[in-house]
Design a protein around this motif. Structure first.
Motif, PDB file in Angstrom:
ATOM      1  N   PHE A  91       0.871  -1.072   0.027  1.00 35.93           N
ATOM      2  CA  PHE A  91       0.039  -0.142  -0.011  1.00 35.93           C
ATOM      3  C   PHE A  91       0.948   1.193  -0.055  1.00 35.93           C
ATOM      4  O   PHE A  91       1.602   1.416   1.022  1.00 35.93           O
ATOM      5  CB  PHE A  91      -0.979  -0.038   1.162  1.00 35.93           C
ATOM      6  CG  PHE A  91      -1.949   0.898   1.185  1.00 35.93           C
ATOM      7  CD1 PHE A  91      -2.281   1.545   2.425  1.00 35.93           C
ATOM      8  CD2 PHE A  91      -2.966   1.132   0.124  1.00 35.93           C
ATOM      9  CE1 PHE A  91      -3.410   2.525   2.343  1.00 35.93           C
ATOM     10  CE2 PHE A  91      -3.879   1.927   0.256  1.00 35.93           C
ATOM     11  CZ  PHE A  91      -4.321   2.559   1.258  1.00 35.93           C
ATOM     12  N   GLY A 109      -2.892  11.419   1.203  1.00 37.57           N
ATOM     13  CA  GLY A 109      -3.709  10.628   0.059  1.00 37.57           C
ATOM     14  C   GLY A 109      -4.487   9.382   0.793  1.00 37.57           C
ATOM     15  O   GLY A 109      -3.991   8.953   1.767  1.00 37.57           O
ATOM     16  N   PRO A 110      -5.351   8.941  -0.038  1.00 39.43           N
ATOM     17  CA  PRO A 110      -6.092   7.770   0.315  1.00 39.43           C
ATOM     18  C   PRO A 110      -5.200   6.420   0.226  1.00 39.43           C
ATOM     19  O   PRO A 110      -5.703   5.464   0.515  1.00 39.43           O
ATOM     20  CB  PRO A 110      -7.274   7.744  -0.721  1.00 39.43           C
ATOM     21  CG  PRO A 110      -6.759   8.573  -1.741  1.00 39.43           C
ATOM     22  CD  PRO A 110      -5.904   9.680  -1.145  1.00 39.43           C
ATOM     23  N   ARG A 113      -3.317   0.831  -3.871  1.00 42.68           N
ATOM     24  CA  ARG A 113      -2.784  -0.753  -3.575  1.00 42.68           C
ATOM     25  C   ARG A 113      -2.223  -1.190  -4.659  1.00 42.68           C
ATOM     26  O   ARG A 113      -2.950  -1.138  -5.557  1.00 42.68           O
ATOM     27  CB  ARG A 113      -3.978  -1.420  -2.804  1.00 42.68           C
ATOM     28  CG  ARG A 113      -3.770  -2.988  -2.502  1.00 42.68           C
ATOM     29  CD  ARG A 113      -4.726  -3.593  -1.551  1.00 42.68           C
ATOM     30  NE  ARG A 113      -4.959  -2.678  -0.493  1.00 42.68           N
ATOM     31  CZ  ARG A 113      -4.356  -2.662   0.802  1.00 42.68           C
ATOM     32  NH1 ARG A 113      -3.081  -3.535   0.687  1.00 42.68           N
ATOM     33  NH2 ARG A 113      -4.495  -2.031   1.521  1.00 42.68           N
TER      34      ARG A 113
ATOM     35  N   MET B  34       1.934  13.897  17.343  1.00 39.64           N
ATOM     36  CA  MET B  34       0.758  13.667  16.366  1.00 39.64           C
ATOM     37  C   MET B  34       0.037  12.389  16.555  1.00 39.64           C
ATOM     38  O   MET B  34       0.681  11.531  16.943  1.00 39.64           O
ATOM     39  CB  MET B  34       1.007  14.051  14.914  1.00 39.64           C
ATOM     40  CG  MET B  34       1.067  15.281  14.400  1.00 39.64           C
ATOM     41  SD  MET B  34       3.062  15.996  15.246  1.00 39.64           S
ATOM     42  CE  MET B  34       4.065  15.090  14.204  1.00 39.64           C
ATOM     43  N   TYR B  36      -2.794  10.133  14.580  1.00 38.36           N
ATOM     44  CA  TYR B  36      -3.684  10.046  13.330  1.00 38.36           C
ATOM     45  C   TYR B  36      -4.486   8.779  13.364  1.00 38.36           C
ATOM     46  O   TYR B  36      -4.011   8.001  14.140  1.00 38.36           O
ATOM     47  CB  TYR B  36      -2.557   9.652  12.150  1.00 38.36           C
ATOM     48  CG  TYR B  36      -1.792  10.883  11.640  1.00 38.36           C
ATOM     49  CD1 TYR B  36      -0.359  11.321  12.199  1.00 38.36           C
ATOM     50  CD2 TYR B  36      -2.083  11.564  10.468  1.00 38.36           C
ATOM     51  CE1 TYR B  36       0.391  12.223  11.724  1.00 38.36           C
ATOM     52  CE2 TYR B  36      -1.421  12.785  10.180  1.00 38.36           C
ATOM     53  CZ  TYR B  36      -0.143  13.011  10.732  1.00 38.36           C
ATOM     54  OH  TYR B  36       0.609  14.177  10.394  1.00 38.36           O
ATOM     55  N   GLN B  38      -6.604   5.888  11.130  1.00 43.79           N
ATOM     56  CA  GLN B  38      -6.573   5.309   9.910  1.00 43.79           C
ATOM     57  C   GLN B  38      -7.461   4.441   9.704  1.00 43.79           C
ATOM     58  O   GLN B  38      -7.555   3.222  10.317  1.00 43.79           O
ATOM     59  CB  GLN B  38      -5.211   4.804   9.218  1.00 43.79           C
ATOM     60  CG  GLN B  38      -5.081   4.264   7.898  1.00 43.79           C
ATOM     61  CD  GLN B  38      -3.415   3.876   7.819  1.00 43.79           C
ATOM     62  OE1 GLN B  38      -2.786   3.641   8.483  1.00 43.79           O
ATOM     63  NE2 GLN B  38      -3.228   3.875   6.419  1.00 43.79           N
ATOM     64  N   ARG B  41      -7.777   0.391   4.476  1.00 40.78           N
ATOM     65  CA  ARG B  41      -7.394   0.910   3.209  1.00 40.78           C
ATOM     66  C   ARG B  41      -7.638   2.432   2.922  1.00 40.78           C
ATOM     67  O   ARG B  41      -8.091   2.916   1.718  1.00 40.78           O
ATOM     68  CB  ARG B  41      -8.618  -0.044   2.226  1.00 40.78           C
ATOM     69  CG  ARG B  41      -7.980  -1.203   2.259  1.00 40.78           C
ATOM     70  CD  ARG B  41      -9.159  -2.363   1.544  1.00 40.78           C
ATOM     71  NE  ARG B  41      -8.804  -3.727   1.769  1.00 40.78           N
ATOM     72  CZ  ARG B  41      -8.304  -4.528   0.866  1.00 40.78           C
ATOM     73  NH1 ARG B  41      -8.124  -4.090  -0.240  1.00 40.78           N
ATOM     74  NH2 ARG B  41      -8.191  -5.951   1.294  1.00 40.78           N
ATOM     75  N   LYS B  42      -7.360   3.277   3.819  1.00 35.56           N
ATOM     76  CA  LYS B  42      -7.407   4.537   3.735  1.00 35.56           C
ATOM     77  C   LYS B  42      -6.186   5.295   4.067  1.00 35.56           C
ATOM     78  O   LYS B  42      -5.640   4.620   4.913  1.00 35.56           O
ATOM     79  CB  LYS B  42      -8.542   5.234   4.463  1.00 35.56           C
ATOM     80  CG  LYS B  42     -10.087   4.631   3.909  1.00 35.56           C
ATOM     81  CD  LYS B  42     -10.415   5.150   2.637  1.00 35.56           C
ATOM     82  CE  LYS B  42     -11.756   4.661   2.130  1.00 35.56           C
ATOM     83  NZ  LYS B  42     -11.963   4.970   0.917  1.00 35.56           N
ATOM     84  N   GLY B  43      -5.965   6.426   3.791  1.00 36.50           N
ATOM     85  CA  GLY B  43      -4.823   7.148   4.286  1.00 36.50           C
ATOM     86  C   GLY B  43      -5.043   7.738   5.613  1.00 36.50           C
ATOM     87  O   GLY B  43      -6.116   7.965   6.221  1.00 36.50           O
ATOM     88  N   PRO B  44      -4.046   8.098   6.407  1.00 33.83           N
ATOM     89  CA  PRO B  44      -4.230   8.513   7.843  1.00 33.83           C
ATOM     90  C   PRO B  44      -4.659   9.735   7.861  1.00 33.83           C
ATOM     91  O   PRO B  44      -4.586  10.565   6.970  1.00 33.83           O
ATOM     92  CB  PRO B  44      -2.517   8.564   8.266  1.00 33.83           C
ATOM     93  CG  PRO B  44      -1.875   7.692   7.437  1.00 33.83           C
ATOM     94  CD  PRO B  44      -2.523   7.728   6.253  1.00 33.83           C
ATOM     95  N   LEU B  88      -2.439   5.756  14.850  1.00 32.68           N
ATOM     96  CA  LEU B  88      -0.849   5.879  14.752  1.00 32.68           C
ATOM     97  C   LEU B  88      -0.279   7.105  15.533  1.00 32.68           C
ATOM     98  O   LEU B  88      -0.843   8.284  15.206  1.00 32.68           O
ATOM     99  CB  LEU B  88      -0.593   6.066  13.137  1.00 32.68           C
ATOM    100  CG  LEU B  88      -0.793   4.934  12.341  1.00 32.68           C
ATOM    101  CD1 LEU B  88      -1.193   5.352  10.979  1.00 32.68           C
ATOM    102  CD2 LEU B  88       0.102   3.512  12.309  1.00 32.68           C
ATOM    103  N   PHE B 102       6.613   7.295  12.660  1.00 34.21           N
ATOM    104  CA  PHE B 102       5.273   6.817  13.147  1.00 34.21           C
ATOM    105  C   PHE B 102       5.644   5.665  13.893  1.00 34.21           C
ATOM    106  O   PHE B 102       6.500   4.917  13.879  1.00 34.21           O
ATOM    107  CB  PHE B 102       4.773   6.187  11.957  1.00 34.21           C
ATOM    108  CG  PHE B 102       3.970   7.289  11.014  1.00 34.21           C
ATOM    109  CD1 PHE B 102       4.619   7.922  10.100  1.00 34.21           C
ATOM    110  CD2 PHE B 102       2.430   7.773  11.325  1.00 34.21           C
ATOM    111  CE1 PHE B 102       3.871   9.008   9.279  1.00 34.21           C
ATOM    112  CE2 PHE B 102       1.812   8.675  10.751  1.00 34.21           C
ATOM    113  CZ  PHE B 102       2.610   9.317   9.534  1.00 34.21           C
ATOM    114  N   GLY B 105       1.146   1.698  15.239  1.00 32.86           N
ATOM    115  CA  GLY B 105      -0.360   1.599  15.130  1.00 32.86           C
ATOM    116  C   GLY B 105      -0.885   0.736  16.212  1.00 32.86           C
ATOM    117  O   GLY B 105      -0.233  -0.347  16.334  1.00 32.86           O
TER     118      GLY B 105
END
Lengths: 117, 112
Positions: A91, A109-110, A113, B34, B36, B38, B41-44, B88, B102, B105
């Protein structure tokens, strides 16, 4: 808030081919973009830092000839995985920081994969 | 030894519980901290930011930093199923564009 997009969100490619991933800051100018890699259930590992108009700075252990990064404009950075192999499946997430941004003001960003078969 | 350690969980709590998430770190040069969130399957997404030691509150979230112990925490009050995600921690040595380091998580599951 600031929005960062990535394209594609998901890509499957054959071993030996190259794949390009785009990272765009949609509503702000990003002087610095970061590329991360994340394996399942693991944290983000910084791969490289790119500043607009200059060469990217790669982290130790990241092959710069394999992971080509271009930051040609203030809103776009690209990561090209060259001669991809199954172990490159992961990812990939980019983040962007604005002109006056502090270190914490990274907008992610999102993610993309990548699956290499 | 990793610079930033974080219990991976999973941490499972009932809805409404108070959640405590923690990170320890080894490098005393870290000054900016910080948290975050998440989703899978997405960004932080940045939740909280704290400079040096102290507390910061934002709605149901409270971030604490104890630099003397090299320990940071995120508290979530009245936890909701929508809080289920991976959290995270991240830290930076300066405010001048330095990279983020980081933690691994912690996966949180809030059960209705």
């Amino acid at each position: 808030g600031a929005v960062v997009s990535q394209h594609p969100s998901w890509v499957i490619c054959k071993s030996g081919t190259s794949v390009k991933i785009e990272c765009r800051s949609l509503d702000f100018q990003a002087t610095t973009m970061f590329w991360y890699r994340q394996f399942p259930k693991q944290s983000l590992m910084l791969m490289a830092t790119s500043n607009e108009g200059s060469k990217a700075t790669y982290e130790q252990g990241v092959e710069k000839d394999k992971f080509l990064i271009n930051h040609a404009s203030l809103t776009l950075s690209t990561l090209t995985v060259t001669s991809a192999h199954p172990e490159d499946s992961s990812f990939y997430i980019c983040s962007a920081r604005g002109i006056a941004g502090s270190s914490y003001e990274q907008y992610f960003g999102p993610g993309t994969r990548l699956t290499v078969t | 030894q990793k610079e930033v350690e974080q219990d991976p969980g999973p941490l499972s709590v009932p809805e409404g519980a108070i959640v405590s998430l923690n990170c320890t770190y080894s490098n005393s040069a870290f000054q900016y901290f910080m948290w975050y969130r998440q989703y899978s399957r997405k960004g932080p997404e940045l939740l909280m930011y704290t400079y040096s030691s102290g507390n910061k509150e934002d709605g149901r979230f409270t971030a604490q930093v104890d630099k003397s112990s090299k320990y940071i925490s995120l508290f979530i009050r009245d936890s909701q199923p929508s809080d289920s995600a991976t959290y995270l921690c991240a830290m930076s040595k300066s405010n001048a564009g330095n990279m983020l380091t980081f933690g691994g998580g912690t996966r949180l599951m809030v059960k209705p």
